[in-house]
Design an enzyme around this catalytic site. Sequence first.
Site, PDB file in Angstrom:
ATOM      1  N   GLY A  18     -44.627  14.907  27.343  1.00 43.51           N
ATOM      2  CA  GLY A  18     -44.381  13.501  27.635  1.00 43.51           C
ATOM      3  C   GLY A  18     -44.952  13.038  28.968  1.00 43.51           C
ATOM      4  O   GLY A  18     -46.008  13.495  29.426  1.00 43.51           O
ATOM      5  N   ASP A  38     -38.843  22.981  32.882  1.00 39.32           N
ATOM      6  CA  ASP A  38     -38.353  22.333  31.654  1.00 39.32           C
ATOM      7  C   ASP A  38     -37.506  23.320  30.872  1.00 39.32           C
ATOM      8  O   ASP A  38     -37.580  24.532  31.095  1.00 39.32           O
ATOM      9  CB  ASP A  38     -39.550  21.853  30.793  1.00 39.32           C
ATOM     10  CG  ASP A  38     -39.194  20.685  29.890  1.00 39.32           C
ATOM     11  OD1 ASP A  38     -38.359  20.871  28.996  1.00 39.32           O
ATOM     12  OD2 ASP A  38     -39.741  19.595  30.081  1.00 39.32           O
ATOM     13  N   ASP A  68     -27.634  23.718  39.539  1.00 34.54           N
ATOM     14  CA  ASP A  68     -28.184  23.880  40.898  1.00 34.54           C
ATOM     15  C   ASP A  68     -28.736  25.291  41.098  1.00 34.54           C
ATOM     16  O   ASP A  68     -29.744  25.485  41.791  1.00 34.54           O
ATOM     17  CB  ASP A  68     -27.151  23.509  41.983  1.00 34.54           C
ATOM     18  CG  ASP A  68     -25.857  24.286  41.878  1.00 34.54           C
ATOM     19  OD1 ASP A  68     -25.643  24.978  40.854  1.00 34.54           O
ATOM     20  OD2 ASP A  68     -25.042  24.194  42.815  1.00 34.54           O
ATOM     21  N   TYR A 159     -27.738   5.343  29.352  1.00 34.22           N
ATOM     22  CA  TYR A 159     -29.107   5.444  29.885  1.00 34.22           C
ATOM     23  C   TYR A 159     -29.325   4.395  30.976  1.00 34.22           C
ATOM     24  O   TYR A 159     -29.836   4.698  32.058  1.00 34.22           O
ATOM     25  CB  TYR A 159     -30.104   5.253  28.734  1.00 34.22           C
ATOM     26  CG  TYR A 159     -31.551   5.488  29.123  1.00 34.22           C
ATOM     27  CD1 TYR A 159     -32.037   6.772  29.321  1.00 34.22           C
ATOM     28  CD2 TYR A 159     -32.433   4.418  29.289  1.00 34.22           C
ATOM     29  CE1 TYR A 159     -33.365   6.990  29.670  1.00 34.22           C
ATOM     30  CE2 TYR A 159     -33.758   4.626  29.634  1.00 34.22           C
ATOM     31  CZ  TYR A 159     -34.221   5.914  29.823  1.00 34.22           C
ATOM     32  OH  TYR A 159     -35.533   6.125  30.173  1.00 34.22           O
ATOM     33  N   LYS A 163     -30.106   5.318  34.933  1.00 35.41           N
ATOM     34  CA  LYS A 163     -31.349   4.939  35.608  1.00 35.41           C
ATOM     35  C   LYS A 163     -31.078   3.992  36.777  1.00 35.41           C
ATOM     36  O   LYS A 163     -31.777   4.044  37.801  1.00 35.41           O
ATOM     37  CB  LYS A 163     -32.332   4.320  34.611  1.00 35.41           C
ATOM     38  CG  LYS A 163     -32.841   5.316  33.569  1.00 35.41           C
ATOM     39  CD  LYS A 163     -33.624   6.469  34.205  1.00 35.41           C
ATOM     40  CE  LYS A 163     -34.243   7.399  33.175  1.00 35.41           C
ATOM     41  NZ  LYS A 163     -35.024   8.475  33.780  1.00 35.41           N
TER      42      LYS A 163
HETATM   43  N1  NAD Z   1     -41.156   6.944  27.297  1.00 36.97           N
HETATM   44  C1  NAD Z   1     -40.693   5.828  27.806  1.00 36.97           C
HETATM   45  O1  NAD Z   1     -40.871   4.747  27.224  1.00 36.97           O
HETATM   46  C2  NAD Z   1     -39.952   5.849  29.100  1.00 36.97           C
HETATM   47  C3  NAD Z   1     -39.675   4.632  29.719  1.00 36.97           C
HETATM   48  C4  NAD Z   1     -39.010   4.631  30.915  1.00 36.97           C
HETATM   49  C5  NAD Z   1     -38.617   5.819  31.488  1.00 36.97           C
HETATM   50  N2  NAD Z   1     -38.865   6.981  30.857  1.00 36.97           N
HETATM   51  C6  NAD Z   1     -38.418   8.213  31.520  1.00 36.97           C
HETATM   52  O2  NAD Z   1     -39.525   9.078  31.674  1.00 36.97           O
HETATM   53  C7  NAD Z   1     -39.069  10.427  31.741  1.00 36.97           C
HETATM   54  C8  NAD Z   1     -39.873  11.258  30.750  1.00 36.97           C
HETATM   55  O3  NAD Z   1     -39.563  10.772  29.446  1.00 36.97           O
HETATM   56  P1  NAD Z   1     -40.513  10.961  28.200  1.00 36.97           P
HETATM   57  O4  NAD Z   1     -40.535   9.646  27.490  1.00 36.97           O
HETATM   58  O5  NAD Z   1     -41.759  11.634  28.569  1.00 36.97           O
HETATM   59  O6  NAD Z   1     -39.573  11.932  27.313  1.00 36.97           O
HETATM   60  P2  NAD Z   1     -39.839  13.379  26.700  1.00 36.97           P
HETATM   61  O7  NAD Z   1     -38.620  13.675  25.893  1.00 36.97           O
HETATM   62  O8  NAD Z   1     -41.142  13.400  25.998  1.00 36.97           O
HETATM   63  O9  NAD Z   1     -39.891  14.306  27.983  1.00 36.97           O
HETATM   64  C9  NAD Z   1     -38.725  14.599  28.716  1.00 36.97           C
HETATM   65  C10 NAD Z   1     -38.745  16.052  29.101  1.00 36.97           C
HETATM   66  O10 NAD Z   1     -37.545  16.326  29.846  1.00 36.97           O
HETATM   67  C11 NAD Z   1     -37.090  17.616  29.446  1.00 36.97           C
HETATM   68  N3  NAD Z   1     -35.660  17.775  29.730  1.00 36.97           N
HETATM   69  C12 NAD Z   1     -34.618  17.160  29.115  1.00 36.97           C
HETATM   70  N4  NAD Z   1     -33.452  17.628  29.589  1.00 36.97           N
HETATM   71  C13 NAD Z   1     -33.772  18.560  30.532  1.00 36.97           C
HETATM   72  C14 NAD Z   1     -33.000  19.398  31.380  1.00 36.97           C
HETATM   73  N5  NAD Z   1     -31.657  19.384  31.356  1.00 36.97           N
HETATM   74  N6  NAD Z   1     -33.646  20.237  32.232  1.00 36.97           N
HETATM   75  C15 NAD Z   1     -35.009  20.271  32.256  1.00 36.97           C
HETATM   76  N7  NAD Z   1     -35.783  19.492  31.471  1.00 36.97           N
HETATM   77  C16 NAD Z   1     -35.171  18.660  30.618  1.00 36.97           C
HETATM   78  C17 NAD Z   1     -37.386  17.650  27.956  1.00 36.97           C
HETATM   79  O11 NAD Z   1     -37.351  18.972  27.451  1.00 36.97           O
HETATM   80  C18 NAD Z   1     -38.752  16.997  27.895  1.00 36.97           C
HETATM   81  O12 NAD Z   1     -39.779  17.935  28.030  1.00 36.97           O
HETATM   82  C19 NAD Z   1     -37.577  10.367  31.424  1.00 36.97           C
HETATM   83  O13 NAD Z   1     -36.843  10.398  32.623  1.00 36.97           O
HETATM   84  C20 NAD Z   1     -37.405   9.024  30.744  1.00 36.97           C
HETATM   85  O14 NAD Z   1     -36.108   8.512  30.887  1.00 36.97           O
HETATM   86  C21 NAD Z   1     -39.522   7.036  29.676  1.00 36.97           C
END
Ligand code: NAD
Length: 255
Positions: A18, A38, A68, A159, A163
């Site tokens: 992502g 991750d 932690d 969520y 945020k």
């Molecule tokens: N995609 C969007 O439209 C969007 C918009 C705004 C914000 N975000 C934020 O961007 C960030 C990345 O999101 P994304 O869309 O790429 O999602 P994604 O699910 O593709 O990637 C998120 C990653 O976080 C990892 N993760 C989840 N829980 C975890 C934990 N406890 N410890 C370690 N890793 C963990 C997952 O395994 C995954 O690889 C997030 O914080 C999300 O809230 C995304």
Amino acid sequence: MSSDLFGQIAVVTGGARGLGLSMARALARQGVRIALFDLLEQVEANAAELAKEHDVETVGVSVDVTSDTALADGFRIATQRLGRPTILINAAGITIWGDSLDTELKVWQKVIDVNLTGTFLACQAFGRGCRSAQAPGVVVNVSSMSAKVVNVPQHQASYHASKAGVEMLTKALAVEWADLGIRVNAIAPGYFLSDMTREFTESNPELAEQWRSMIPLGRMGEPHDLDGLVTFLCSDSSAYLTGQSIVIDGAYTAI
Ligand SMILES: NC(=O)c1ccc[n+]([C@@H]2O[C@H](COP(=O)([O-])OP(=O)(O)OC[C@H]3O[C@@H](n4cnc5c(N)ncnc54)[C@H](O)[C@@H]3O)[C@@H](O)[C@H]2O)c1
């Protein structure tokens, strides 16, 4: 290429896929060594792939950001393999949709634990390393436009709250750590086509169209749309910028 970034060391949480992996790639292109943290098994393979693609040293570590001790181990491994991290990108995040009247405490808690507490704990581990080394650092937290506006039609109060917490945490740490030379900013993306959102849009094309129709630029963001912003925030070009959250949303929140 941003010459001040060359040879630096970045930890990217949520870096196995992502937006996290995409931002890691943008930094690797600048010659930054990368540690991906991750939960997903693919973290090691994707770190190895990044090393091959961009000819930089990388490591992929299995780390749960809500722990932690796991984070302390992760930073220890990253430091042994690459050197002391000078950049932290907090991209680990989850969303769980549901009506607030029916949300169970454990579901609420999980979202807050990963998105807000996980961000705090990773910042703390990184900040401790900077303090011990008496050296500066840069943090980029991944917030969301959902910190500022309510998304529709889906319900995701946990969520939004998590945020909004990330945004205030960003300001608080920027002020608290200014004397340490640690800059702390946030990126607040709108709707981006990541692995997470693709799961929603592919299974529900009508929802995808509804989201798209509300974005003045007429499309969802692609992960690479964050490249310039993350590179800027990590480099000396933004040396006087701290405590801010920068929205990048195709003008979704402008109307
Ligand atoms: N995609 C969007 O439209 C969007 C918009 C705004 C914000 N975000 C934020 O961007 C960030 C990345 O999101 P994304 O869309 O790429 O999602 P994604 O699910 O593709 O990637 C998120 C990653 O976080 C990892 N993760 C989840 N829980 C975890 C934990 N406890 N410890 C370690 N890793 C963990 C997952 O395994 C995954 O690889 C997030 O914080 C999300 O809230 C995304």
